[in-house]
Design an enzyme around this catalytic site. Structure first.
Site, PDB file in Angstrom:
ATOM      1  N   TYR A 159     -37.726 -33.483 -10.556  1.00 21.20           N
ATOM      2  CA  TYR A 159     -38.461 -34.589 -11.187  1.00 21.20           C
ATOM      3  C   TYR A 159     -39.946 -34.252 -11.291  1.00 21.20           C
ATOM      4  CZ  TYR A 159     -40.593 -39.236 -11.619  1.00 21.20           C
ATOM      5  OH  TYR A 159     -41.360 -40.318 -12.029  1.00 21.20           O
ATOM      6  N   THR A 172     -40.767 -45.912 -26.229  1.00 20.04           N
ATOM      7  CA  THR A 172     -39.442 -45.439 -25.808  1.00 20.04           C
ATOM      8  C   THR A 172     -39.242 -45.820 -24.342  1.00 20.04           C
ATOM      9  OG1 THR A 172     -40.196 -43.227 -25.130  1.00 20.04           O
ATOM     10  CG2 THR A 172     -39.550 -43.519 -27.437  1.00 20.04           C
TER      11      THR A 172
END
Length: 255
Positions: free
Chosen positions: A158, A20
């Protein structure tokens, strides 16, 4: 008499791999390494033009599928496509993710949710949905980051998403042990993947890269190909390794 020279079988001949976020950066470099060694690779991305370019570059052993790694509907559709194309999977590189630079005080709820949805929720359900297709002895690799162990400014959301992935690596490794599936993580440090040039003016990007190289113990940035080698090792060669995180960062998180 005509002599035919047969091309030797590649190291990963006959292997089926799903990547992915495979149309650029780490994912594309890993796809290239595996395809060059004989694997068939199904890669995903959200941008059709980028996917088409990756597919053309990689050749007939690559299948490019437009899929949003944060959408469970897309993940279900991806699982059906993988089942049709491959039947079983020998390696899964759950690599799709986004960066999110913002000072703590300026991080909005929308940005926080987007980062966690794409970077943590997406890989979790990608592994869950594809787990029934993983062959015995297969390897799953998640992409974390040195940000999950370093207090870096403007990366709090993040870093949290990558820390979540580090925890998932251990949990999923334990849960998939009965299926004889290994789960590990690759943790990139400063890698010259081209992403800085996409997010800031070229001159600023060059200055940033020079500073990152100067701050690194090895006095350079890494390359996507170095990440690809680590991913291939964890996916195929590290047969007695599960639940671990391999830092590919020039020693930046260790020294």
């Amino acid at each position: 008499m005509t002599t035919t020279t047969l091309k030797p079988a590649g190291k990963y001949e006959g292997k089926h791999v799903v990547i992915t976020g495979g149309s650029s950066g780490f994912g594309l470099a890993t796809a290239r390494l595996l395809v060059d060694e004989g694997a068939r690779v199904l890669l995903t991305g959200r941008n059709q033009a980028t996917l088409d370019a990756a597919r053309e570059q990689l050749g007939t052993n690559a299948v490019a599928v437009r899929s949003d790694a944060s959408s469970l509907t897309d993940i279900d559709a991806l699982t059906d496509r993988v089942r049709t194309e491959f039947g079983t999977v020998d390696a899964l590189f759950a690599n799709a993710g986004v960066n999110g630079f913002a000072p703590f005080e300026e991080t909005t709820e929308e940005l926080f949710d987007d980062i966690l949805r794409i970077n943590a929720k997406g890989p979790y359900f990608t592994v869950q949905k594809l787990a029934p297709l993983l062959a015995e002895g297969s390897g799953v690799v998640l992409t974390t980051s040195v940000a999950n162990v370093l207090g870096l400014p403007a990366l709090s959301a993040y870093a949290a998403s990558k820390a979540a992935l580090r925890s998932m690596t251990r949990s999923l490794a334990r849960e998939l042990l009965p299926r004889k599936v290994r789960v590990n993580a690759v943790s990139p440090g400063p890698i010259d993947s081209g992403i800085l040039e996409k997010s800031m003016p070229r001159e600023a990007a060059e200055q940033t890269k020079a500073q990152m190289a100067a701050d690194n113990p090895m006095l350079r940035m890494g390359s996507p190909d170095e990440i690809a080698k680590a991913v291939a090792f964890l996916a195929f060669e590290a047969t007695f390794t599960t639940g671990t995180e391999l830092a590919v960062d020039g020693g930046g998180s260790q020294l």
